[in-house]
Motif scaffolding. Structure first.
Motif: not given
Ligand code: NDP
Ligand code: 8X3
Length: 253
Positions: A133, A176, A178, A231, A233
């Protein structure tokens, strides 16, 4: 729930400082960097009144050894909570035609805007990969979308940031992570004073006759990007004053 930690480079002024305030008000703990230690200490004091835990790291992002040692000084429990990296530290130095440009200005812009961003990102990305993350916000510029007369090397550095945002996204999304590229037009900060090397009269002329963006306007976009559902970006945002049509067209009144 533990608060998220955002690391903001270049938090002593302008966009970085405004973002530090806004994120502190919105439940983030912070790691703030910049060269001016007194300003970082003063900011920490203000933000702690907003109940944010704040670590300040005074160092020059052009220096890889200083960057490595600053990041290693962050206590482990705080470091592993970093989930947002805001690559904001940067500058334009001079506004000369290519043939009159100073090598020292070119080096300062390349070393800060490109190499500094890389030095710190390569230290934070492994944490994000481990955590599966992370969110990187790169502060690019309208100068990374267009070139303009006498913008040469500054524009090149911001085109590099734009390219890095896209490259990082392709390489990191499977972990994961972004990447959001934010490209502001004219924002009234210390940017022009720095670009014109303390010449306030010339710096002020940049914003003559129209209402520029403020650091807070850009901070709001950053806050929006980092508070989307997991979910979603936000990949690329170009934000200008309403009175700015492109990099060089202004509706001055
Ligand atoms: P400011 O001059 O107000 O802030 C720049 C920040 O970068 C300061 O906190 C400064 O801290 C930090 N910084 C500069 N050099 C270094 C260095 N060598 N090491 C560590 N920190 C450094 O300008 P802005 O807030 O406007 O600029 C922020 C970013 O936004 C920059 O990347 C700029 O290119 C970009 N941008 C700005 C626009 C504008 O019109 N203002 C438009 C588009 C993009 P310190 O001096 O304490 O080290
Ligand atoms: C700062 C905006 O137009 O001066 O990145 O290049 S501009």
């Amino acid at each position: 729930m533990e608060k998220k930690v955002a690391l903001i480079t270049g938090a002593t002024s302008g966009i970085g400082k405004a973002t530090a305030h806004l994120l502190a008000q919105n439940n983030f703990d912070l790691i703030l960097t910049g060269r001016r230690k007194e300003r970082l200490e003063a900011l920490r004091e203000q933000l702690e009144h907003l109940n944010a835990s704040v670590i300040v790291l005074p160092f020059d992002i052009r220096n890889n050894d200083e960057t490595v040692s600053a990041i290693s000084s962050i206590p482990g429990h705080f470091k592993k909570r970093i989930s947002v990296l805001i690559n904001n530290a940067g500058l334009a130095a001079g506004r000369d035609s290519f043939q009159n440009g100073l090598l020292s200005d070119w080096e300062q812009m390349i070393d800060t805007n490109i190499k500094g961003l890389l030095y710190i990102s390569r230290l934070i990305v492994p944490l994000f990969i481990e955590n599966k993350n992370g969110h990187i916000i790169n502060i690019a510029s309208i100068a990374g979308k267009e070139v303009y007369e006498n913008g040469n090397v500054y524009c090149a550095t911001k085109h590099a940031v734009d390219a890095l945002s896209r490259s990082m996204r392709i390489d990191l999304f499977r972990h994961d992570i972004q990447v959001t590229n934010i490209a502001p037009g004219a924002v009234e900060t210390e940017f022009s004073l720095v670009r014109f090397k303390g010449d306030k009269e010339t710096a002020d002329k940049t914003y003559d006759g129209f209402q520029p963006l403020t650091g807070e306007d850009v901070a709001e976009v950053i806050l929006f990007a980092v508070t989307r559902p997991p979910h979603v970006s936000i990949n690329d945002i170009l934000i200008t004053p309403k009175a700015q049509g492109n990099a060089t067209s202004f509706n001055r009144k």
